[in-house]
Design a protein around this motif. Structure first.
Motif, PDB file in Angstrom:
ATOM      1  N   THR A 104      50.105  50.471  52.802  1.00 55.22           N
ATOM      2  CA  THR A 104      50.767  51.270  51.482  1.00 55.22           C
ATOM      3  C   THR A 104      49.657  51.496  50.487  1.00 55.22           C
ATOM      4  OG1 THR A 104      51.823  49.052  50.351  1.00 55.22           O
ATOM      5  CG2 THR A 104      53.227  50.175  51.252  1.00 55.22           C
ATOM      6  N   ALA A 105      50.189  52.638  49.441  1.00 58.17           N
ATOM      7  CA  ALA A 105      48.958  52.572  48.461  1.00 58.17           C
ATOM      8  C   ALA A 105      48.415  51.384  47.707  1.00 58.17           C
ATOM      9  CB  ALA A 105      49.252  53.265  47.437  1.00 58.17           C
ATOM     10  N   ASN A 106      48.882  50.217  47.981  1.00 60.15           N
ATOM     11  CA  ASN A 106      48.643  48.624  47.634  1.00 60.15           C
ATOM     12  C   ASN A 106      48.011  48.124  48.760  1.00 60.15           C
ATOM     13  OD1 ASN A 106      49.767  49.112  44.374  1.00 60.15           O
ATOM     14  ND2 ASN A 106      51.294  47.957  45.367  1.00 60.15           N
ATOM     15  N   ALA A 107      48.011  48.401  49.955  1.00 62.85           N
ATOM     16  CA  ALA A 107      47.458  47.431  50.338  1.00 62.85           C
ATOM     17  C   ALA A 107      46.197  47.772  50.629  1.00 62.85           C
ATOM     18  CB  ALA A 107      48.271  47.469  51.925  1.00 62.85           C
ATOM     19  N   VAL A 108      45.875  49.471  50.799  1.00 63.26           N
ATOM     20  CA  VAL A 108      45.113  49.935  51.432  1.00 63.26           C
ATOM     21  C   VAL A 108      43.363  49.572  49.709  1.00 63.26           C
ATOM     22  CG1 VAL A 108      43.506  52.260  50.780  1.00 63.26           C
ATOM     23  CG2 VAL A 108      45.982  52.352  52.125  1.00 63.26           C
ATOM     24  N   LYS A 109      44.414  49.541  49.093  1.00 59.69           N
ATOM     25  CA  LYS A 109      43.643  48.775  47.600  1.00 59.69           C
ATOM     26  C   LYS A 109      43.206  47.688  47.892  1.00 59.69           C
ATOM     27  CE  LYS A 109      43.880  48.404  42.535  1.00 59.69           C
ATOM     28  NZ  LYS A 109      44.832  48.419  41.557  1.00 59.69           N
ATOM     29  N   LYS A 110      43.805  46.627  48.461  1.00 61.09           N
ATOM     30  CA  LYS A 110      43.373  45.353  48.460  1.00 61.09           C
ATOM     31  C   LYS A 110      42.104  44.872  49.489  1.00 61.09           C
ATOM     32  CE  LYS A 110      43.051  41.006  47.560  1.00 61.09           C
ATOM     33  NZ  LYS A 110      42.485  40.488  45.835  1.00 61.09           N
ATOM     34  N   VAL A 111      42.735  46.037  50.615  1.00 59.71           N
ATOM     35  CA  VAL A 111      41.478  45.877  51.324  1.00 59.71           C
ATOM     36  C   VAL A 111      40.334  46.603  51.306  1.00 59.71           C
ATOM     37  CG1 VAL A 111      41.179  47.123  53.450  1.00 59.71           C
ATOM     38  CG2 VAL A 111      43.474  46.141  53.132  1.00 59.71           C
ATOM     39  N   LYS A 112      39.965  47.104  50.306  1.00 60.15           N
ATOM     40  CA  LYS A 112      39.132  47.944  49.932  1.00 60.15           C
ATOM     41  C   LYS A 112      38.547  47.108  49.130  1.00 60.15           C
ATOM     42  CE  LYS A 112      40.224  52.914  49.846  1.00 60.15           C
ATOM     43  NZ  LYS A 112      39.878  54.043  49.016  1.00 60.15           N
ATOM     44  N   GLN A 113      38.964  46.223  48.090  1.00 58.22           N
ATOM     45  CA  GLN A 113      38.362  44.958  47.208  1.00 58.22           C
ATOM     46  C   GLN A 113      38.209  43.879  48.427  1.00 58.22           C
ATOM     47  OE1 GLN A 113      41.711  43.733  45.171  1.00 58.22           O
ATOM     48  NE2 GLN A 113      41.102  45.788  43.950  1.00 58.22           N
ATOM     49  N   LEU A 114      39.176  43.629  49.524  1.00 63.06           N
ATOM     50  CA  LEU A 114      38.179  42.571  50.077  1.00 63.06           C
ATOM     51  C   LEU A 114      37.280  42.845  50.990  1.00 63.06           C
ATOM     52  CD1 LEU A 114      41.908  41.030  51.720  1.00 63.06           C
ATOM     53  CD2 LEU A 114      39.800  40.346  49.894  1.00 63.06           C
ATOM     54  N   LEU A 115      36.537  44.453  51.076  1.00 60.24           N
ATOM     55  CA  LEU A 115      36.469  44.825  52.219  1.00 60.24           C
ATOM     56  C   LEU A 115      34.363  44.677  51.752  1.00 60.24           C
ATOM     57  CD1 LEU A 115      37.630  47.166  54.873  1.00 60.24           C
ATOM     58  CD2 LEU A 115      36.965  44.979  55.336  1.00 60.24           C
ATOM     59  N   GLU A 116      34.399  45.034  49.663  1.00 60.61           N
ATOM     60  CA  GLU A 116      33.692  45.150  49.445  1.00 60.61           C
ATOM     61  C   GLU A 116      32.978  43.993  48.675  1.00 60.61           C
ATOM     62  OE1 GLU A 116      34.857  47.042  45.489  1.00 60.61           O
ATOM     63  OE2 GLU A 116      35.194  49.019  46.214  1.00 60.61           O
ATOM     64  N   LYS A 117      33.834  42.763  48.871  1.00 60.88           N
ATOM     65  CA  LYS A 117      33.305  41.510  49.325  1.00 60.88           C
ATOM     66  C   LYS A 117      32.294  41.472  50.749  1.00 60.88           C
ATOM     67  CE  LYS A 117      36.955  39.437  46.174  1.00 60.88           C
ATOM     68  NZ  LYS A 117      37.662  38.741  45.838  1.00 60.88           N
ATOM     69  N   GLU A 118      32.735  41.995  51.263  1.00 57.12           N
ATOM     70  CA  GLU A 118      32.250  41.365  52.659  1.00 57.12           C
ATOM     71  C   GLU A 118      30.962  43.235  53.047  1.00 57.12           C
ATOM     72  OE1 GLU A 118      30.424  38.627  55.478  1.00 57.12           O
ATOM     73  OE2 GLU A 118      31.410  38.305  54.071  1.00 57.12           O
ATOM     74  N   PRO A 119      30.466  43.374  53.278  1.00 58.16           N
ATOM     75  CA  PRO A 119      29.980  44.012  53.182  1.00 58.16           C
ATOM     76  C   PRO A 119      29.155  44.554  54.635  1.00 58.16           C
ATOM     77  CG  PRO A 119      28.582  43.357  51.714  1.00 58.16           C
ATOM     78  CD  PRO A 119      29.425  42.665  51.337  1.00 58.16           C
ATOM     79  N   SER A 120      29.667  43.101  55.754  1.00 56.37           N
ATOM     80  CA  SER A 120      28.919  43.367  56.478  1.00 56.37           C
ATOM     81  C   SER A 120      29.485  43.675  57.923  1.00 56.37           C
ATOM     82  CB  SER A 120      27.987  41.895  57.115  1.00 56.37           C
ATOM     83  OG  SER A 120      28.296  41.381  56.969  1.00 56.37           O
ATOM     84  N   ALA A 121      31.057  43.631  57.227  1.00 54.38           N
ATOM     85  CA  ALA A 121      32.514  43.426  57.930  1.00 54.38           C
ATOM     86  C   ALA A 121      32.057  45.050  58.219  1.00 54.38           C
ATOM     87  CB  ALA A 121      34.160  42.720  57.104  1.00 54.38           C
ATOM     88  N   LEU A 122      33.603  44.788  59.415  1.00 52.58           N
ATOM     89  CA  LEU A 122      33.354  46.332  60.842  1.00 52.58           C
ATOM     90  C   LEU A 122      34.962  46.816  59.177  1.00 52.58           C
ATOM     91  CD1 LEU A 122      32.563  48.233  62.075  1.00 52.58           C
ATOM     92  CD2 LEU A 122      34.115  47.245  64.048  1.00 52.58           C
ATOM     93  N   GLY A 123      35.614  46.206  59.081  1.00 52.49           N
ATOM     94  CA  GLY A 123      37.258  46.090  58.690  1.00 52.49           C
ATOM     95  C   GLY A 123      37.833  44.478  58.671  1.00 52.49           C
ATOM     96  N   LEU A 124      39.066  44.500  58.764  1.00 50.36           N
ATOM     97  CA  LEU A 124      39.834  44.006  58.116  1.00 50.36           C
ATOM     98  C   LEU A 124      40.361  43.687  59.529  1.00 50.36           C
ATOM     99  CD1 LEU A 124      41.249  41.079  55.629  1.00 50.36           C
ATOM    100  CD2 LEU A 124      42.812  43.226  55.597  1.00 50.36           C
TER     101      LEU A 124
END
Length: 128
Positions: free
Chosen positions: A27-47
């Protein structure tokens, strides 16, 4: 290893989610939160979404940063975010909608899953 976020499961009865080629729809809310989480861990490929034996009903979802994509892992790219689905979790997620819900008491990812046969009272574990 500690999870990145918490997740609950909801069995969806009598509702068919929109069929897509993706194993998981965010959902749009999930996309927004995943983006926030990935910004905290720039070396991550994804969730990365996985499953593990846990709780009174058998399985629960895990959410961690993905450092690599395994040979048999599924990859979902939606609205600029990447979610890697562990090979063990793929069959339990088909047709599932991943949402992010905030209430006065909690914030968590919620998997609205039509494949679930039963959940525990708290929604933490499930069986297929």
């Amino acid at each position: 290893m500690a999870s990145v976020a918490t997740a609950t499961v909801r069995a969806v009865k009598g509702r068919r989610l929109i069929p897509t080629r993706a194993a998981l729809v965010l959902t749009a809310n999930a996309v927004k939160k995943v983006k926030q989480l990935l910004e905290k861990e720039p070396s991550a490929l994804g969730l990365k979404v996985g499953v593990r034996q846990r709780g009174c009903n058998g399985l629960s979802y895990t959410l961690n940063y993905a450092t690599e994509k395994g040979k048999f892992d599924e990859e979902v790219i939606q609205d600029g975010v990447r979610v890697i689905i562990d090979k063990k979790a793929q069959l339990t997620l088909l047709g599932t909608e991943m949402d992010y819900v905030k209430s006065k008491l909690s914030e968590e990812f919620v998997f609205n899953n039509p494949n679930i046969k039963g959940t525990c009272g708290c929604g933490e574990s499930f069986s297929v």
